[in-house]
Design a protein around this motif. Structure first.
Motif, PDB file in Angstrom:
ATOM      1  N   ASN A  16    -108.104  39.221  42.761  1.00 55.09           N
ATOM      2  CA  ASN A  16    -108.020  40.247  43.798  1.00 55.09           C
ATOM      3  C   ASN A  16    -108.796  41.502  43.426  1.00 55.09           C
ATOM      4  OD1 ASN A  16    -105.760  42.537  45.173  1.00 55.09           O
ATOM      5  ND2 ASN A  16    -106.961  41.134  46.413  1.00 55.09           N
ATOM      6  N   THR A  17    -108.651  41.932  42.175  1.00 61.05           N
ATOM      7  CA  THR A  17    -109.380  43.131  41.749  1.00 61.05           C
ATOM      8  C   THR A  17    -110.886  42.871  41.705  1.00 61.05           C
ATOM      9  OG1 THR A  17    -108.943  42.483  39.456  1.00 61.05           O
ATOM     10  CG2 THR A  17    -107.474  44.113  40.436  1.00 61.05           C
ATOM     11  N   GLY A  20    -112.246  43.230  45.133  1.00 60.91           N
ATOM     12  CA  GLY A  20    -112.424  44.642  45.461  1.00 60.91           C
ATOM     13  C   GLY A  20    -113.694  45.216  44.874  1.00 60.91           C
ATOM     14  N   VAL A  83    -102.132  50.472  41.408  1.00 52.99           N
ATOM     15  CA  VAL A  83    -102.102  49.476  42.479  1.00 52.99           C
ATOM     16  C   VAL A  83    -102.043  50.158  43.847  1.00 52.99           C
ATOM     17  CG1 VAL A  83    -100.706  47.649  43.497  1.00 52.99           C
ATOM     18  CG2 VAL A  83    -101.123  47.670  41.041  1.00 52.99           C
ATOM     19  N   ARG A  87    -104.893  49.379  46.575  1.00 46.50           N
ATOM     20  CA  ARG A  87    -104.605  48.756  47.871  1.00 46.50           C
ATOM     21  C   ARG A  87    -105.068  49.645  49.028  1.00 46.50           C
ATOM     22  NH1 ARG A  87     -98.449  46.617  46.853  1.00 46.50           N
ATOM     23  NH2 ARG A  87     -98.115  48.858  46.989  1.00 46.50           N
ATOM     24  N   LEU A 128    -111.397  51.584  45.030  1.00 41.64           N
ATOM     25  CA  LEU A 128    -111.412  50.239  44.454  1.00 41.64           C
ATOM     26  C   LEU A 128    -112.026  50.252  43.059  1.00 41.64           C
ATOM     27  CD1 LEU A 128    -112.605  48.287  47.627  1.00 41.64           C
ATOM     28  CD2 LEU A 128    -110.287  48.289  46.682  1.00 41.64           C
ATOM     29  N   SER A 132    -109.787  49.185  39.560  1.00 37.73           N
ATOM     30  CA  SER A 132    -109.902  47.750  39.314  1.00 37.73           C
ATOM     31  C   SER A 132    -109.905  47.427  37.823  1.00 37.73           C
ATOM     32  CB  SER A 132    -111.178  47.213  39.973  1.00 37.73           C
ATOM     33  OG  SER A 132    -111.411  45.876  39.617  1.00 37.73           O
ATOM     34  N   GLY A 189    -109.009  41.176  51.733  1.00 37.91           N
ATOM     35  CA  GLY A 189    -108.648  41.790  50.466  1.00 37.91           C
ATOM     36  C   GLY A 189    -107.422  42.663  50.571  1.00 37.91           C
ATOM     37  N   TRP A 192    -104.293  40.469  50.873  1.00 40.99           N
ATOM     38  CA  TRP A 192    -104.049  39.839  49.578  1.00 40.99           C
ATOM     39  C   TRP A 192    -103.465  40.840  48.583  1.00 40.99           C
ATOM     40  CZ3 TRP A 192    -108.481  36.856  46.648  1.00 40.99           C
ATOM     41  CH2 TRP A 192    -107.915  36.100  45.610  1.00 40.99           C
ATOM     42  N   ALA A 193    -104.018  42.069  48.562  1.00 44.71           N
ATOM     43  CA  ALA A 193    -103.552  43.078  47.617  1.00 44.71           C
ATOM     44  C   ALA A 193    -102.118  43.500  47.910  1.00 44.71           C
ATOM     45  CB  ALA A 193    -104.476  44.287  47.652  1.00 44.71           C
ATOM     46  N   TYR A 194    -101.772  43.682  49.194  1.00 47.78           N
ATOM     47  CA  TYR A 194    -100.402  44.094  49.522  1.00 47.78           C
ATOM     48  C   TYR A 194     -99.407  42.968  49.277  1.00 47.78           C
ATOM     49  CZ  TYR A 194    -101.570  48.675  51.323  1.00 47.78           C
ATOM     50  OH  TYR A 194    -101.956  49.995  51.411  1.00 47.78           O
ATOM     51  N   LEU A 197    -100.302  42.246  44.602  1.00 49.79           N
ATOM     52  CA  LEU A 197    -100.183  43.277  43.574  1.00 49.79           C
ATOM     53  C   LEU A 197     -98.967  44.144  43.841  1.00 49.79           C
ATOM     54  CD1 LEU A 197    -103.894  44.447  43.225  1.00 49.79           C
ATOM     55  CD2 LEU A 197    -102.708  42.661  41.967  1.00 49.79           C
TER      56      LEU A 197
END
Length: 572
Positions: A16-17, A20, A83, A87, A128, A132, A189, A192-194, A197
């Motif tokens: 995920n990072t 980003g 995080v 996000r 980001l 990251s 993204g 996915w991040a919410y 992470l």
């Protein structure tokens, strides 16, 4: 704990990072190759007074914002949760991309809309970038960190290469497609991040924002980098703007504010970043080498794109509409070399340390810059491709080991700001590089282009007064016209009132797409030689600095378990 949310794996966090970073860096270069399609799409004349300013701000505004904000946003990540900031970066970036894709106007109004929302997009990109690397450093133990950061950094720097290819492909379809792709990837993204992470550590209660430090750093960098942007534009009859009092004042005020920032950070109780980090040998040497590498490499992409789109591709029979696509394709060896070397060097640096790979990569890059200045403007592609491949390999060998060494050297509580400092050096180096290289290129063009153009037009029988009118156009305007696929000679001679009196065969020759690139080739090469000599010298200097980093070093508090992500890590 019963009912607790599942714990994300390290590799899920890495993916995920890395997405980003890829999104942020692809958009740092995608506009370079897409500018011809964008200018055509919003109907902007590259030779009209002031329009070069729009072109440069579309190109450099995003880089300027990310360079200015990454340290502040890295510090905020340390304070309120990396995080959370990361996000939110996806959300800001995606919203700005929607606005860019829906550009409602053309002409200068459309250009201002694009510039404004590119600046907002840069804010999301900085959020980001700044967090990251720190999130990954939290997530992985030292023995795996080089590999993880290698993957992340390869994606980050490869993004600037991939942006060239992607921009060429998408702009061949429609110029707004370059923004719609960012919308799709940014939305994915963010979701996915919410989902993936999580922040489990409560924010600290006794932390204050260093407002004075934030303001002086942001204002100082903005003035310095904006002055560089205007310094490479024509001013007062000069081919460049370094005599502009506002440029000189901006440079002086920017430097003064950065000095004031350093003084402030030694006196406030909770500084935006602790200047004592620069007492760590691995930290200062790694960042100094990264800055020199960014200055050497940053302008390279811009020079190569102008070289291919403005001169080489037209001389080899490619239509204007095809040049962005083929420029991206012909630059693929650069991306391939970087992607091939980056993960391998990151993995091996976990075992053998960063010095050998980082220093060797910079030496290899210096040699490829020497090779590029030795080949002619109208080169044979195989030799050009090999040099690009080796340059990409050198960049890949340097990037991941150097980043790992920098991040390993700092305390866990300062990883966010350390990541921001690293990104600031990299992004500021890119902006400085474009300004510096472009200024040298224009200086080279200014010395020889008027005389070359005068001789070429005189040989075609163009009257002297009309030639004087054509050669009065600033060299930067001529170069950008060729870059954007526009031959202005017919329009300039028509404005001089002589086009109708020239033979039809002469008019056809002057209006051909190969004529202006052919005239520009010699003067352009004169500027390229200076640019590549400087790039080679900067890479060599970076290699010397890299040697000063010392042996492998990991900060003493490495095993303190204070990560902000709830991960099944191996530390105890």
């Amino acid at each position: 704990m019963p009912g607790a949310a599942p714990v994300p794996s390290r590799w899920s966090v890495l993916s995920n990072t890395t997405l980003g970073m890829l999104l942020a860096t692809v958009n740092s270069s995608i506009m370079i190759i897409s500018l011809p399609a964008v200018f055509t799409g919003i109907h902007l004349d590259p030779l009209a007074p002031g329009n070069v300013s729009y072109l440069l701000w579309m190109l450099m505004g995003y880089l300027l914002v990310t360079a200015v904000l990454v340290v502040s946003l890295g510090r905020l990540g340390d304070m309120y949760g990396r995080v959370r900031i990361f996000r939110a970066g996806f959300v800001v970036f995606t919203a700005a991309s929607v606005a860019l894709a829906l550009t409602p106007a053309g002409g200068r109004a459309g250009a201002l809309w694009l510039i404004g929302w590119r600046l907002v997009q840069g804010v999301g990109g900085a959020m980001l970038m700044a967090n990251s690397t720190a999130i990954i450093t939290d997530a992985f133990p030292p023995r795996q960190r080089g590999t993880a950061l290698g993957v992340n950094q390869v994606a980050g720097l490869a993004g600037s290469f991939i942006g060239l290819v992607l921009g060429g492909l998408l702009s061949a379809w429609h110029w707004q497609a370059i923004f719609w792709v960012s919308v799709l990837v940014g939305t994915a993204g963010a979701l996915w991040a919410y989902r993936n992470l999580r922040v489990t550590a409560p924010p600290p209660h006794d932390v204050r924002v260093d407002w004075l430090g934030n303001v002086t750093l942001a204002t100082g960098l903005t003035l310095l980098l904006a002055a560089m942007t205007y310094g490479i534009q024509p001013y007062g009859g000069h081919t460049e703007g370094w005599t502009n009092p506002l440029v000189f004042g901006g440079l002086a005020a920017g430097c003064a504010l950065l000095v004031a920032f350093c003084a402030i950070e030694t006196r406030v109780p909770q500084p935006m970043f602790d200047l004592r980090l620069f007492r760590i040998q691995a930290f200062w040497a790694g960042n100094a080498a990264a800055l020199l590498n960014a200055i050497a490499r940053g302008g390279l992409q811009f020079m190569l794109i102008i070289w291919l789109q403005g001169i080489w591709l037209p001389l080899h029979g490619y239509d204007f509409a095809e040049t962005p696509l083929w420029a991206g394709i012909y630059l693929l060896p650069l991306t391939i070399g970087f992607i091939a070397a980056g993960p391998v060097s990151g993995h091996l640096s976990d075992r053998y340390g960063a010095k050998l790979f980082a220093t060797g990569g910079l030496v290899l890059m210096a040699l490829t810059f020497v090779g590029l200045l030795l080949i002619p403007v109208d080169f044979h592609y195989p030799a050009f491709a090999v040099l690009l491949l080796l340059n990409g390999v050198g960049s890949g060998l340097f990037s991941a080991p150097n980043t790992t060494a920098v991040m390993n050297a700092v305390p866990a509580a300062q990883r966010g700001v350390a990541s921001g400092i690293r990104a600031t050096f990299q992004n500021a180096g890119m902006v400085l590089s474009i300004g510096l290289f472009f200024s040298l290129l224009i200086a080279g063009l200014s010395d020889s282009l008027p005389a070359t153009l005068h001789g070429a037009l005189a040989a075609e029988g163009v009257p002297g007064p009309a030639i004087d009118r054509v050669t009065a156009v600033p060299p930067v305007g001529m170069m950008f016209a060729a870059f954007l696929g526009y031959n202005p000679l017919a329009a300039l001679l028509n404005a001089a009132g002589v086009l109708h009196s020239l033979p039809a065969a002469t008019v056809a020759t002057l209006a051909a797409r190969t004529y202006l690139p052919g005239v520009l080739a010699g003067p352009f090469h004169q500027g390229l030689v200076v640019v590549f000599v400087l790039a080679a010298a900067l890479s060599a200097a970076g290699a010397v600095v890299s040697l000063l980093r010392g042996g492998a070093y990991i900060h003493a508090d490495e095993h303190v378990h204070d990560e902000q992500l709830c991960l099944d890590c191996d530390c105890t």
